[in-house]
Write an enzyme that holds these catalytic residues in place. Structure first.
Site, PDB file in Angstrom:
ATOM      1  N   SER A 129       0.763  -1.127   0.316  1.00  0.00           N
ATOM      2  CA  SER A 129      -0.160  -0.142  -0.345  1.00  0.00           C
ATOM      3  C   SER A 129       0.906   1.481   0.218  1.00  0.00           C
ATOM      4  O   SER A 129       1.643   1.538  -1.327  1.00  0.00           O
ATOM      5  CB  SER A 129      -1.120  -0.386   1.084  1.00  0.00           C
ATOM      6  OG  SER A 129      -1.923   0.780   1.562  1.00  0.00           O
ATOM      7  N   HIS A 158      -7.249  -6.824   0.371  1.00  0.00           N
ATOM      8  CA  HIS A 158      -5.635  -5.418   0.636  1.00  0.00           C
ATOM      9  C   HIS A 158      -4.790  -6.057   1.531  1.00  0.00           C
ATOM     10  O   HIS A 158      -4.252  -5.725   0.767  1.00  0.00           O
ATOM     11  CB  HIS A 158      -6.395  -3.941   0.933  1.00  0.00           C
ATOM     12  CG  HIS A 158      -5.546  -3.255   1.317  1.00  0.00           C
ATOM     13  ND1 HIS A 158      -5.147  -2.559   0.018  1.00  0.00           N
ATOM     14  CD2 HIS A 158      -4.826  -2.318   1.930  1.00  0.00           C
ATOM     15  CE1 HIS A 158      -4.094  -1.346  -0.257  1.00  0.00           C
ATOM     16  NE2 HIS A 158      -4.086  -1.362   0.856  1.00  0.00           N
TER      17      HIS A 158
END
Length: 258
Positions: A86, A236
């Protein structure tokens, strides 16, 4: 800037892992041991404004990339493997385009180089609603945060950053005031007029929308030797939701000859 870090493994190729926003190196401790067992020296690093690294200076990817360059030089690491999740993925991409030829391989976990809108507004409101000066317990903090973030898993992740200070009060491991004002910088794009031909692996969760099919052309424009792995039954947080498959795909990529 002296970044806080932990090292796992005494021999093998150096591999650096950078966490995402609101995270810190402890999030990767378990999986780092598995990676080290495959013959790597794993360096888990707290990025600036996170964890036990200094909470000072700007919050942007050129600064994070410069911090990473200084860390590599301070540790005398030669052509390390760079892994980022991320926000950490944006950092290693920014490093790659700023300091090409100084790393062996690049692994970007569930993020593309494009711009992202701010999407942590409710979380930031919830964190700022927690009055640290009068906070009595972690449970009380969770009760406040639950009004803004319904997911227990997300709240547990965030509240790992809550710690007891020497004076008995509570503090945050991340720089909440700066994250609140400058969160837009975390979504900033990584851009380059030069192609980075070093091998790169992009991993995305099948249930995540951070790397879309239409992002792939833009990724290849900067990283023409990139490959994409889509991890099933993962969102994610691929490394937390599918740790075995994450390591399997990672090691397979790392062991391919350049």
């Amino acid at each position: 800037m002296q970044l806080n870090f932990k090292k796992t493994g005494d021999t093998g190729k150096p591999l650096i892992i950078l966490h995402g926003v609101f995270g810190f190196l402890d999030n990767w401790l378990t999986i780092s041991k598995t990676i080290a067992d495959h013959g790597y020296q794993v360096f888990l690093v707290d990025q600036r404004h996170h964890g036990r690294s200094p909470h000072e200076g700007p919050l942007d990817f050129p600064t994070f990339a410069s911090d990473l360059k200084a860390f590599i030089e301070d540790q005398a690491l030669e052509n390390p493997i760079l892994v980022g999740h991320s926000m950490g993925g944006k950092t290693v991409m920014q490093y790659a385009v700023t300091y090409p030829g100084t790393f062996e391989k690049l692994v970007v976990v569930d993020i593309a180089p494009r711009s992202y809108p701010i999407h942590h507004t409710d979380i930031l409101r919830g964190l700022n609603a927690i009055e640290l000066a009068t906070l009595a317990s972690r449970h009380e903090a969770d009760e406040v945060l639950s009004r803004y973030e319904p997911s227990l898993t997300v709240r547990q992740f965030l509240l790992k950053n809550l710690y007891r200070k020497d004076d008995g009060g509570f503090g945050w491991r991340f720089n909440l005031p700066l994250l609140t004002t400058d969160m837009g910088n975390v979504g900033a794009p990584v851009e380059s007029d030069v192609q980075i031909k070093t091998p790169a692996l992009f991993m995305r969760g099948a249930k995540s929308d951070y790397i879309l099919d239409e992002d792939w052309e833009a990724i290849l424009a900067i990283f023409p030797n990139a490959v994409l792995e889509t991890i099933p039954d993962a969102g994610h947080w691929i490394q937390a939701e599918q740790p075995k498959l994450f390591v399997e795909k990672l090691i397979s990529f790392l062991e391919k000859p350049i």
